[in-house]
Design an enzyme around this catalytic site. Structure first.
Site, PDB file in Angstrom:
ATOM      1  N   LYS A   1     -13.946  37.032  -5.981  1.00 19.52           N
ATOM      2  CA  LYS A   1     -13.758  38.416  -6.428  1.00 19.52           C
ATOM      3  C   LYS A   1     -13.608  38.517  -7.951  1.00 19.52           C
ATOM      4  CE  LYS A   1     -11.809  40.645  -2.384  1.00 19.52           C
ATOM      5  NZ  LYS A   1     -10.685  41.412  -1.864  1.00 19.52           N
TER       6      LYS A   1
ATOM      7  N   ASP B   1     -11.234  48.082  -2.044  1.00 19.72           N
ATOM      8  CA  ASP B   1      -9.989  47.741  -1.332  1.00 19.72           C
ATOM      9  C   ASP B   1      -8.982  48.898  -1.353  1.00 19.72           C
ATOM     10  OD1 ASP B   1     -10.825  45.227  -0.533  1.00 19.72           O
ATOM     11  OD2 ASP B   1     -10.102  44.246  -2.352  1.00 19.72           O
TER      12      ASP B   1
END
Ligand code: NAP
Length: 261
Positions: A47, A83
């Site tokens: 990420k 997210d």
């Protein structure tokens, strides 16, 4: 869930898994436009590392310093992070409330998921946000960072001990577990039943096992409890929207996830 979404929308594409080694990440991302990819999701440990390969990074990913979604647009790579949308959609779907209405205690604020959730809570202006983390310095650092955001409301770091966690829980409407405690069915509940109460909402980001020790304790205390499958669903739905510029077929995606759990 993405293949179910593609089928429902009649899009001729497939969502597939690829095993990319660390030294292959940058070349693999660089190949996406030429190979006709619409986009990809990335997960731990890529990420952060993938940021360097992006031509553009959206605001959420910039805030978090991490991406989970890549969109291929005009042969360029755009990095995004869904997210925060994941937790926001999950709390609305599970409890019928928005984060901005709730006093939140976040357990595990120092981890990657915890950081995304904390940022979303601050962005939606939770009336009170308490950040607890075993390594207290991480909660303190995040607290300082969020307090500097123009949207921030009351934000406090909570030391990881029984007295402080109990006091913080007593004044919270919603408790979110973003620690890894509960991934094993033999783990202790991250908070005991005595710290939970009827009328409270408890969300565990873990979805496997489906009923974690925390959720069992919450139910026993009369609280409403939900697991992290809905967070997975809504972050995926947002990724779909990034890729196709159209609303995601959430119920088909939910059904596909339910079949797997
Ligand atoms: P991470 O970055 O490794 O963070 C782990 C967190 O758990 C840290 O805050 C860590 O505290 C804490 N922790 C670990 N062991 C602990 C213990 N024994 N006592 C107290 N705290 C402990 O992991 P992550 O990627 O953020 O994932 C965290 C959780 O979120 C996992 O359970 C994962 O399954 C879940 N998750 C769910 C979704 C979803 O879509 N539903 C998405 C992402 C993650 P320290 O800082 O002190 O180490």
């Amino acid at each position: 869930m993405h293949n179910a979404a593609l089928a429902v929308r009649g899009i001729e594409a497939r969502y597939a898994r690829f095993h990319i080694r660390p030294d292959e990440l940058a070349p693999a991302l660089g190949l996406l436009p030429a190979l006709g990819f619409i986009g990809v999701n990335l997960t731990v440990p890529y990420k952060l590392a993938a940021l360097a390969s992006m031509h553009e990074i959206d605001a959420a990913a910039q805030r978090l310093g991490a991406i989970n979604t890549v969109i291929v647009r005009d042969a360029q790579l755009v990095g995004a992070n869904t997210d925060g949308d994941g937790i926001s959609g999950a709390i609305r779907a599970e409890f019928g409330r928005s984060l901005g209405e709730l006093r939140v205690l976040l357990l595990g604020a120092g981890g990657g998921a915890g950081r995304a959730i904390a940022m979303q809570c601050a962005a939606e202006r939770c009336p009170e946000l308490r950040l607890a983390n075993r390594t207290f310095a991480k909660a303190e650092a995040l607290c300082a960072e969020l307090s500097a955001m123009p949207s921030a409301n009351v934000i406090a770091a909570v030391p990881w001990n029984e007295d402080e966690l109990g006091a913080a829980s007593a004044t919270s409407d919603l408790i979110i577990n973003a620690t890894s405690i509960g991934l094993r069915a033999t783990d202790p509940p991250v908070l005991p039943r005595s710290m939970l109460r009827a009328g409270q909402w408890v969300y565990d980001t873990i979805y496997n096992p489906t009923r974690t020790p925390l959720l069992l304790e919450a139910e026993a205390a009369g609280a409403r409890a939900a697991n992290g499958l809905s967070m997975l669903l809504f972050q995926g739905a947002r990724s779909f929207e990034h890729w196709f510029g159209a609303p995601a077929p959430v119920s088909a995606m939910r059904d596909a996830l339910a079949l797997m759990s």
